[in-house]
Write a protein that holds these residues in place. Sequence first.
Motif, PDB file in Angstrom:
ATOM      1  N   SER A 140     -12.624 -24.147  -5.554  1.00 37.61           N
ATOM      2  CA  SER A 140     -11.360 -24.441  -6.247  1.00 37.61           C
ATOM      3  C   SER A 140     -10.141 -24.115  -5.384  1.00 37.61           C
ATOM      4  CB  SER A 140     -11.287 -23.647  -7.553  1.00 37.61           C
ATOM      5  OG  SER A 140     -11.425 -22.263  -7.292  1.00 37.61           O
ATOM      6  N   ASP A 141     -10.295 -23.140  -4.472  1.00 35.62           N
ATOM      7  CA  ASP A 141      -9.157 -22.751  -3.631  1.00 35.62           C
ATOM      8  C   ASP A 141      -8.815 -23.812  -2.588  1.00 35.62           C
ATOM      9  OD1 ASP A 141      -8.951 -20.356  -4.995  1.00 35.62           O
ATOM     10  OD2 ASP A 141     -10.389 -19.350  -3.663  1.00 35.62           O
ATOM     11  N   THR A 142      -9.836 -24.486  -2.076  1.00 36.73           N
ATOM     12  CA  THR A 142      -9.594 -25.467  -1.003  1.00 36.73           C
ATOM     13  C   THR A 142      -9.569 -26.912  -1.504  1.00 36.73           C
ATOM     14  OG1 THR A 142     -11.966 -25.578  -0.537  1.00 36.73           O
ATOM     15  CG2 THR A 142     -10.679 -23.964   0.712  1.00 36.73           C
ATOM     16  N   SER A 143      -9.939 -27.119  -2.763  1.00 31.24           N
ATOM     17  CA  SER A 143      -9.984 -28.487  -3.301  1.00 31.24           C
ATOM     18  C   SER A 143      -8.582 -29.078  -3.393  1.00 31.24           C
ATOM     19  CB  SER A 143     -10.629 -28.502  -4.687  1.00 31.24           C
ATOM     20  OG  SER A 143     -10.536 -29.799  -5.243  1.00 31.24           O
ATOM     21  N   PRO A 144      -8.404 -30.335  -2.977  1.00 32.09           N
ATOM     22  CA  PRO A 144      -7.081 -30.982  -3.052  1.00 32.09           C
ATOM     23  C   PRO A 144      -6.730 -31.443  -4.468  1.00 32.09           C
ATOM     24  CG  PRO A 144      -8.682 -32.520  -2.136  1.00 32.09           C
ATOM     25  CD  PRO A 144      -9.407 -31.209  -2.332  1.00 32.09           C
ATOM     26  N   TYR A 145      -7.717 -31.354  -5.382  1.00 34.61           N
ATOM     27  CA  TYR A 145      -7.491 -31.881  -6.731  1.00 34.61           C
ATOM     28  C   TYR A 145      -7.176 -30.743  -7.703  1.00 34.61           C
ATOM     29  CZ  TYR A 145     -10.129 -35.700  -4.600  1.00 34.61           C
ATOM     30  OH  TYR A 145     -10.578 -36.693  -3.756  1.00 34.61           O
ATOM     31  N   PRO A 146      -6.007 -30.741  -8.314  1.00 35.49           N
ATOM     32  CA  PRO A 146      -5.692 -29.712  -9.316  1.00 35.49           C
ATOM     33  C   PRO A 146      -6.497 -29.952 -10.600  1.00 35.49           C
ATOM     34  CG  PRO A 146      -3.925 -31.330  -9.223  1.00 35.49           C
ATOM     35  CD  PRO A 146      -4.881 -31.698  -8.128  1.00 35.49           C
ATOM     36  N   LEU A 147      -6.788 -28.873 -11.312  1.00 33.27           N
ATOM     37  CA  LEU A 147      -7.530 -28.964 -12.570  1.00 33.27           C
ATOM     38  C   LEU A 147      -6.584 -28.735 -13.740  1.00 33.27           C
ATOM     39  CD1 LEU A 147     -10.663 -26.768 -11.690  1.00 33.27           C
ATOM     40  CD2 LEU A 147     -10.497 -29.258 -11.570  1.00 33.27           C
ATOM     41  N   ASP A 148      -6.809 -29.483 -14.850  1.00 31.72           N
ATOM     42  CA  ASP A 148      -6.017 -29.167 -16.047  1.00 31.72           C
ATOM     43  C   ASP A 148      -6.734 -28.043 -16.807  1.00 31.72           C
ATOM     44  OD1 ASP A 148      -8.078 -30.232 -17.649  1.00 31.72           O
ATOM     45  OD2 ASP A 148      -7.152 -32.204 -17.754  1.00 31.72           O
ATOM     46  N   ASP A 149      -6.131 -27.608 -17.924  1.00 36.52           N
ATOM     47  CA  ASP A 149      -6.649 -26.437 -18.645  1.00 36.52           C
ATOM     48  C   ASP A 149      -8.083 -26.653 -19.152  1.00 36.52           C
ATOM     49  OD1 ASP A 149      -4.281 -25.197 -18.177  1.00 36.52           O
ATOM     50  OD2 ASP A 149      -3.420 -25.597 -20.163  1.00 36.52           O
ATOM     51  N   ARG A 150      -8.356 -27.849 -19.664  1.00 34.94           N
ATOM     52  CA  ARG A 150      -9.697 -28.124 -20.208  1.00 34.94           C
ATOM     53  C   ARG A 150     -10.745 -28.131 -19.104  1.00 34.94           C
ATOM     54  NH1 ARG A 150      -8.708 -33.030 -24.583  1.00 34.94           N
ATOM     55  NH2 ARG A 150      -8.104 -31.719 -26.361  1.00 34.94           N
ATOM     56  N   GLU A 151     -10.420 -28.753 -17.994  1.00 33.65           N
ATOM     57  CA  GLU A 151     -11.356 -28.803 -16.866  1.00 33.65           C
ATOM     58  C   GLU A 151     -11.642 -27.404 -16.339  1.00 33.65           C
ATOM     59  OE1 GLU A 151     -10.064 -33.250 -15.184  1.00 33.65           O
ATOM     60  OE2 GLU A 151      -9.215 -31.433 -14.297  1.00 33.65           O
ATOM     61  N   ASP A 152     -10.606 -26.589 -16.263  1.00 31.14           N
ATOM     62  CA  ASP A 152     -10.762 -25.213 -15.787  1.00 31.14           C
ATOM     63  C   ASP A 152     -11.655 -24.417 -16.735  1.00 31.14           C
ATOM     64  OD1 ASP A 152     -10.155 -23.159 -13.912  1.00 31.14           O
ATOM     65  OD2 ASP A 152      -8.871 -22.243 -15.443  1.00 31.14           O
ATOM     66  N   LEU A 153     -11.445 -24.590 -18.055  1.00 28.16           N
ATOM     67  CA  LEU A 153     -12.252 -23.887 -19.060  1.00 28.16           C
ATOM     68  C   LEU A 153     -13.729 -24.288 -18.954  1.00 28.16           C
ATOM     69  CD1 LEU A 153     -12.264 -21.990 -21.528  1.00 28.16           C
ATOM     70  CD2 LEU A 153     -11.772 -23.986 -22.970  1.00 28.16           C
ATOM     71  N   LEU A 154     -13.968 -25.585 -18.724  1.00 28.84           N
ATOM     72  CA  LEU A 154     -15.343 -26.068 -18.609  1.00 28.84           C
ATOM     73  C   LEU A 154     -16.026 -25.493 -17.361  1.00 28.84           C
ATOM     74  CD1 LEU A 154     -17.336 -27.873 -20.100  1.00 28.84           C
ATOM     75  CD2 LEU A 154     -16.533 -29.807 -18.762  1.00 28.84           C
ATOM     76  N   LEU A 155     -15.326 -25.428 -16.257  1.00 30.96           N
ATOM     77  CA  LEU A 155     -15.907 -24.876 -15.022  1.00 30.96           C
ATOM     78  C   LEU A 155     -16.181 -23.375 -15.168  1.00 30.96           C
ATOM     79  CD1 LEU A 155     -14.041 -26.655 -12.080  1.00 30.96           C
ATOM     80  CD2 LEU A 155     -16.209 -27.227 -13.147  1.00 30.96           C
ATOM     81  N   GLN A 156     -15.323 -22.662 -15.919  1.00 29.87           N
ATOM     82  CA  GLN A 156     -15.572 -21.242 -16.180  1.00 29.87           C
ATOM     83  C   GLN A 156     -16.869 -21.070 -16.982  1.00 29.87           C
ATOM     84  OE1 GLN A 156     -12.222 -19.066 -17.862  1.00 29.87           O
ATOM     85  NE2 GLN A 156     -10.786 -20.328 -16.670  1.00 29.87           N
ATOM     86  N   VAL A 164     -17.851 -26.174 -26.244  1.00 28.00           N
ATOM     87  CA  VAL A 164     -16.987 -25.253 -25.482  1.00 28.00           C
ATOM     88  C   VAL A 164     -15.518 -25.647 -25.624  1.00 28.00           C
ATOM     89  CG1 VAL A 164     -16.327 -24.560 -23.129  1.00 28.00           C
ATOM     90  CG2 VAL A 164     -18.727 -24.508 -23.820  1.00 28.00           C
ATOM     91  N   LEU A 165     -15.246 -26.944 -25.537  1.00 35.20           N
ATOM     92  CA  LEU A 165     -13.854 -27.411 -25.558  1.00 35.20           C
ATOM     93  C   LEU A 165     -13.360 -27.737 -26.961  1.00 35.20           C
ATOM     94  CD1 LEU A 165     -13.778 -29.712 -22.393  1.00 35.20           C
ATOM     95  CD2 LEU A 165     -13.123 -27.321 -22.591  1.00 35.20           C
ATOM     96  N   GLY A 166     -14.292 -27.824 -27.917  1.00 36.93           N
ATOM     97  CA  GLY A 166     -13.897 -28.121 -29.294  1.00 36.93           C
ATOM     98  C   GLY A 166     -13.390 -29.520 -29.500  1.00 36.93           C
ATOM     99  N   ILE A 167     -13.922 -30.470 -28.735  1.00 36.57           N
ATOM    100  CA  ILE A 167     -13.524 -31.878 -28.888  1.00 36.57           C
ATOM    101  C   ILE A 167     -14.762 -32.737 -29.081  1.00 36.57           C
ATOM    102  CG2 ILE A 167     -11.402 -31.642 -27.560  1.00 36.57           C
ATOM    103  CD1 ILE A 167     -12.847 -32.824 -25.166  1.00 36.57           C
ATOM    104  N   LYS A 168     -14.547 -33.969 -29.583  1.00 37.94           N
ATOM    105  CA  LYS A 168     -15.686 -34.833 -29.903  1.00 37.94           C
ATOM    106  C   LYS A 168     -16.120 -35.709 -28.736  1.00 37.94           C
ATOM    107  CE  LYS A 168     -15.306 -35.103 -34.918  1.00 37.94           C
ATOM    108  NZ  LYS A 168     -15.151 -35.986 -36.098  1.00 37.94           N
ATOM    109  N   SER A 169     -15.192 -36.133 -27.892  1.00 34.06           N
ATOM    110  CA  SER A 169     -15.549 -37.010 -26.773  1.00 34.06           C
ATOM    111  C   SER A 169     -15.239 -36.319 -25.449  1.00 34.06           C
ATOM    112  CB  SER A 169     -14.794 -38.337 -26.869  1.00 34.06           C
ATOM    113  OG  SER A 169     -15.148 -39.162 -25.783  1.00 34.06           O
ATOM    114  N   ILE A 170     -16.289 -36.127 -24.661  1.00 25.89           N
ATOM    115  CA  ILE A 170     -16.163 -35.352 -23.427  1.00 25.89           C
ATOM    116  C   ILE A 170     -16.156 -36.234 -22.181  1.00 25.89           C
ATOM    117  CG2 ILE A 170     -18.642 -35.019 -23.071  1.00 25.89           C
ATOM    118  CD1 ILE A 170     -16.074 -32.226 -22.778  1.00 25.89           C
TER     119      ILE A 170
END
Length: 839
Positions: A137-153, A169-175
Amino acid sequence: MENLFGETIGQETESTGLFADVIIPVPIPKLFTYKIPRSIKDDIGIGFRVIVQFGQKKILTGIIAKVHQKPPAAYDAKPILDLLDNHATVNPLQIRFWAWMAEYYCCNIGEVMNAALPSGLKLSSESKIQLNPTYDSDTSPYPLDDREDLLLQALANKSEMTYEDCETVLGIKSIHGIIKSLVIKEAILVFEQVREKYSPKVETRIRMSKEFVANKNALEAIFQELSSKPKQEEILLKYLQEVPVYQKAELNSKGVEKSIFSEAGLSASSLKTLIKKGILEEYKIIISRFKEEEQSDEEVVLSELQEQALEQIKSQFQDKNTLLLHGITGSGKTEIYITLIKEALASGSQVLLLLPEIALTTHMVGRLRQVFGSNMGVYHSKYSDNERVEVWNGVLSGKISFVVGVRSSIFLPFDSLGLVVVDEEHESSFKQFDPAPRFQARDAAIMLAWLHQAKTILGSATPSFESFYNARTGKYGYVALGERYGEAQLPEYQLADMLVDKKKNLLKLDFTRLLRESIQEALDNQEQVLIFQNRRGYAPYISCEECGWIPECEHCDVSLTYHQFNEEMRCHYCGFKEKVPQTCPACGSNKLSAVGLGTERIEESISLLFPEARVARMDLDTTRSKYGYQRLLEEFGAGNVDILVGTQMITKGLDFEKVTVVGIMDADRILFFPDFRAGERAFQQITQVAGRAGRRDKKGKVIIQTRKPEQQIFNQIILGDYKNFYIQEMGERQRFFYPPFVKIIKVTTRHKDYKTAERAARNMHNLMGDIPVKKIMLGPEKGLIGKIKNQFIFESIVKVDKSGNAQAQFKHDLQILINELTSQKEYRSVRFVVDVDPY
């Protein structure tokens, strides 16, 4: 070990090894050879399920058809990946049956296997995700949004997650959008995990630890200890109330369902504490999805006529393998079936009772369960995948020796069939149209019985002309039952002329005066009524009164059917639907009206004409749920419904004592249909639905509404003159070359481009003309419905001579022609569909 043909297979050597020809569920006309790994060579055999790789990525369930030592010449054999069972799931007789069906119905054995095996016995793959080990994540050129970060955690703490886990995990219906984004950012990897679809039903149970059952003093000490813990004490008392271990210690081994404690409102945490202390034990067992049924000792009492028919059947079975039981409606064919089934089961044989509809299956099952209890299995498409696998395994293990089912039940793993009964054998529901194999279950059942050296009974009040012809020419045995069982009488028929009533202004909401008065009389006498109309929906279509506009399907050449309940128009071919417009899209007029009659509209009309009546409707729309048929029939049988409106579902085998009036809304629609079987089907449907009336001591009444009461067929139906009607129709069929005097094969050409479809159809038609067999060819013509699901349709009809080897040669050469044409670049995407016995 023996192969499919009974040949002994030698031992594996270092130089050769063992290979298996595997049936896989793909539409390809050959078996595929795989190498058998050393680790499973001693455990594998014909009929075993295996996992194999097909192509680069597909993992499929296969069935071993043959084991041998000959490697394939054209390709390197891939190894079998795994063996799924320690026993054969399919027996050699089934594989012979599949091979016959593939050859006879011009399809591939993989397609037959796909239809035959319940979905629960075929592997599925489940998509899962895992962290990409190269992602940082430190060297990746792509920033993560909050949901993506939560999923990777969440993934950091788990090796893998299913899509369902991610949604939780994310509390949503379509992933899917988030998964796609993370894949693009190279943060995760998606992979498929192969798994079995079938899972046995597991029940959690509770029992007392053995030391307390054996030692009463120890239990008393426990109660003293729990005196200050009333919730735990309540649970222990509840258990002893359910399982009196000190009166019958052996009951403790079975224990009780865990759910009884929660149902009694007792504490789950207290139960958990007692288990942790070792006072109670929690264990799991695999149980059946079907409840155990008691069978009654009540004997079936046959009338004198039934006894005579039974003796005739047994006598003719001495030299005939197939017999036609021609019994009028209400003559008691079911009682004869039960007697013969009992005798076959007593001899150690298996029995298959084939029925045309799930509705009839539901009604018949109740009657048969009382006689046969849990020895009987039921098999149809309304059952879940897991339930169908349990029936399959029940037949395989010998636990179920008698099966009642619809057409798919011919594929069950019978190994010692003694009797096959096909009830209502004339029914068109026995024909499978799509997908392949496009088989006729009645004919396939006769072949299945022949393979098992079993006997077949075909039962009907209005036999198919093919079966009656075979009986008259001596191919089948023949027994007739010409009287109703007990005191029941045949119903009285009356013709109601719709045109006469219309001229006299007596036609109200498409009901003639005669039908209205008959319904009212039945309601006054607290009797029940059946109304038959073989079209579901509110109306066949909607039309603009000003310009004549009719809404059509975007994907098919057919008008949309109006369904009032959902206020929408639907295509019954592809499922397309749209809301009803407020104004005409063509001219803007708001004068849109429903044209024609569907079951939904008739239900509404009856409610207006007879507001005091309780009305229900039985068609595909009201019986989609698993127990939809059952609930409707139970309601009607209990007298909670006065008038039942239905499609062909209500014509088959239903037996209700309070039904005294049957109304046929539009007999002309059945009779005047562009099909050489129109007369035969009209006779059958009208006679069958009429047979639901007056099945006890009171004589029933049948009202047939028509605009052409002078038609000869109506007089023949009223007189029950099946024989003369048959002779008249058969004369025409022989003259114009129709079954049973020829074999009909329909070849359908489908493509998204009209010109390509037409050109391919003409090419195929011309090539078929060169096949050197005696035949008559018609077409190619645009299909009756020229476009379905955006595919243009052309049809050729071939009438093949039934003598000699003409049929087999034509089918063989036809398959070669299809392969040749589809190998040409121009026709590679054209689909040719062969349908043997299409009507």
